[in-house]
Scaffold this active site. Structure first.
Site, mmCIF file in Angstrom:
data_model
loop_
_atom_site.group_PDB
_atom_site.id
_atom_site.type_symbol
_atom_site.label_atom_id
_atom_site.label_comp_id
_atom_site.label_asym_id
_atom_site.label_seq_id
_atom_site.Cartn_x
_atom_site.Cartn_y
_atom_site.Cartn_z
ATOM 1 N N GLY A 307 0.802 -1.211 0.000
ATOM 2 C CA GLY A 307 0.000 0.000 0.000
ATOM 3 C C GLY A 307 0.841 1.271 0.000
ATOM 4 C CB SER A 308 -0.004 4.653 1.215
ATOM 5 O OG SER A 308 -1.175 4.761 0.434
ATOM 6 C CB THR A 309 4.479 1.530 3.340
ATOM 7 O OG1 THR A 309 4.263 0.344 2.564
ATOM 8 C CG2 THR A 309 3.618 1.479 4.581
ATOM 9 C CG PHE A 310 5.786 0.242 -2.395
ATOM 10 C CD1 PHE A 310 6.311 -0.040 -3.637
ATOM 11 C CD2 PHE A 310 6.048 -0.644 -1.363
ATOM 12 C CE1 PHE A 310 7.080 -1.170 -3.857
ATOM 13 C CE2 PHE A 310 6.807 -1.773 -1.564
ATOM 14 C CZ PHE A 310 7.334 -2.048 -2.814
ATOM 15 C CE LYS A 311 0.008 6.781 -2.028
ATOM 16 N NZ LYS A 311 -1.234 7.302 -1.427
#
Length: 584
Positions: A307-311
């Site tokens: 999820g958004s941890t990859f941002k």
């Protein structure tokens, strides 16, 4: 004229004749008895000779046959398979050998199998009568009857005095903490051989070869010291186990990592199991498969879309390649469209955003726009350089290989930028996260002690130190103003990024199920530790929410608040206030 014979003379003659006749009959009878007696003696002698011949023959057979040596039936030829103790970084015991005995039989020397089974069942009520009887009548040299008996059971069986029954000294592995560090330590099989986790790693480092050579029999061994801090491990395990129950989730996990050395200080994954009892037998005699599912370590041996941890990695890529700066403004005023797909923001602001705001509001549009500035090959190479697309190297044998699109297309690049389309393990996500805030150095994770100097010698510079400084700022910014506020711990300067991904079920995204994560670092002024928490398919959370800010972030908060001081981080309250030590 005939001579007259007197009556007395006639009587004497008649008596003599009668006596003579009777004497012959007695002699004949005596002779017959003598013959019969001789025949009986000969028969008895023959029987005795046969008996002695049988006994002598058996003695000759035993003398000529190969002696059954109990030890010869074991693979390694060693009487006892010892293992080294395992201790944590502070010397606290994690695993130890206990002296035990096991019951065996030599069926060829069993006199009465039925009686033996009946007597053994009196001491071992759950004994398999049919199976044991089959073993005792198998005409083999050796059969196990029961492994790892208690001292009382051994004493009771010895009192039975059953011929052909014996005991063999063995070792049984004992884990004082039970399930606390199950997925790190792993477990052993019935013969004390490592089956999973660090136990298996120890065998792979040469213990198996020593055992095969018969060099592990009651030999003192130096303890194996791990990087784990048992105090922190207890905290992490408790938080993770409680979160799974409180948030009604399928699974949960967490890891605490030293950003300077790559040492894993604690790691837990639930459901788990008790390594003292790695398997359970159901009443019908079958193995409890549901219990054995607890062997699965979701932190290193499972892959998830994070999820958004990859941002965090997408923004780091844009900064490191010079495509953006912290002062850049990204147009997030309208949805991002590509190849018939439309990307929306969950918390859209409907306006251009600065790079810190893209991070703060977790803008899919802004992140996709940044990723589009980078060539496909460069994007893939950047994630590979961070170790997110290749199999992680560490001591644990249970490590999964990440998955990615083949080939990459533009739409893949866009979705990967905000954490969909690539599945990786939570542990290597934490390792890559550490590289973002430790000055840009990727350090392989280890479950063994490692000094900062040793880590520096093998570290790989994957991003510029200036990029790492920018990422520390972004983590701190989001920790104070964004979704990371749910993980704030007074005095510990926690920063981080939440990630909420739709869970993939049967190859499709399930909009009603989430996989949530929170990637945190502390203290952000000079990061020392990374904490990554994950929770799979929670049904509820803090304030009734199911997103990462209401589930994974509070888990990180609990871990840091309880373990921060134990890890040597002195909380700071205010800029001018002196540092205080807080007892938790």
């Amino acid at each position: 004229m005939k001579k007259f014979t007197r009556p007395q003379t006639l009587l004497r003659k008649a008596h003599f004749d009668l006596s003579k006749s009777v004497g012959r009959r007695d002699v004949d009878q005596v002779e017959r008895h003598a013959v019969q007696a001789r025949q009986r003696v000969m028969i008895l002698a023959g029987l005795f000779c046969c008996a002695y011949a049988v006994i002598g023959g058996r003695l000759v057979q035993y003398g000529l046959s190969k002696t059954v040596v109990t030890d010869a039936v074991f693979e390694n030829g060693s009487r006892v398979n010892s293992r080294p103790d395992i201790v944590d970084r502070n010397g606290e015991l994690l695993a130890v050998d206990l002296d035990m005995v096991s019951l065996y039989a030599e069926p060829r020397r069993i006199v009465d199998a039925d009686e033996a089974v009946e007597k053994l069942a009196a001491v071992l009520p759950d004994l398999d009568w049919a199976g044991t009887h089959k073993k005792l009548t198998s005409n083999t040299g050796f059969q196990w009857l029961r492994r790892q008996l208690t001292p009382k059971q051994q004493a009771d069986i010895m009192k039975l005095g059953i011929p052909g029954i014996g005991f063999r000294p063995e070792k049984r592995r004992f884990y004082p903490g039970g399930a606390t560090a199950a997925h790190i330590l792993g477990h052993v099989d019935i013969d004390n051989r490592g089956s999973a986790g660090m136990e298996r790693f120890i065998d792979q480092q040469g213990l198996s070869a020593l055992r095969e050579a018969g060099l592990t029999s009651n030999v003192p061994m130096s303890p194996v010291r791990l990087s784990i801090d048992l105090r922190v491990q207890n905290i992490v395990h408790e938080v993770v186990a409680n979160a799974k129950i409180a948030y009604q989730a399928e699974a949960a996990g967490a890891v605490v990592l030293d950003v300077e050395t790559g040492e894993v200080l604690a790691m837990a994954s639930v459901p788990d199991y008790d390594p003292n009892v790695p398997s359970r037998i159901l009443p019908d005699g079958s193995v409890d498969k549901e219990y054995e599912k607890g062997w699965f370590n979701r932190m290193s041996n499972a892959t998830f879309e994070m999820g958004s941890t990859f941002k965090s990695f997408t923004l780091a890529m844009g900064l490191d390649l010079g495509e953006i700066t912290l002062n850049s403004v990204i147009d997030a005023s309208k949805p991002y469209r590509l190849a018939g797909f439309t990307i929306h923001d969950d918390h859209g602001q409907g306006r251009p955003l600065t790079v810190p705001e893209v991070f703060q509001y977790s803008s899919n549009i802004g992140t996709a726009t940044i990723a589009a500035k980078v060539e496909l090959a460069d994007h893939q190479a950047f994630l590979t350089k961070l170790g997110l697309l290749t199999k992680m190297k560490t001591e644990l044998p249970e490590v999964a290989t990440p998955t990615q699109p083949r080939p990459w297309r533009r739409i893949n690049q866009v979705t990967i930028s905000f954490g969909h389309g690539v599945a990786t393990t939570p542990l290597q996500t934490a390792v890559a996260g550490a590289a973002l805030i430790n000055g840009g150095k990727l350090i392989e994770p280890t479950f063994l002690p490692r000094t900062a100097a040793e880590a520096a010698a093998s570290a790989i510079q994957v991003i510029k130190p200036s990029t790492s400084a920018d990422m520390r700022f972004l983590f701190h910014w989001n920790g104070v103003k964004g979704s990371g506020r749910s993980a704030l711990v007074p005095g510990f300067d926690v920063g981080g990024k939440t990630g909420t991904a739709d869970k993939v079920v049967n190859g499709r995204y399930a909009t009603h199920l989430n996989f949530n994560a929170f990637l945190a670092g502390f203290p952000m002024a000079k990061p020392r530790y990374v904490v990554l928490t994950v929770i799979d398919a929670p049904q509820t959370g803090e304030k009734g929410g199911r997103l990462a800010a209401y589930t994974a972030a509070p888990m990180a908060k609990q871990i840091i608040s309880k373990a921060g001081a134990l890890l040597g981080v002195q909380p700071r309250f205010g800029r001018e206030e002196e540092q205080l030590l807080v007892n938790y």
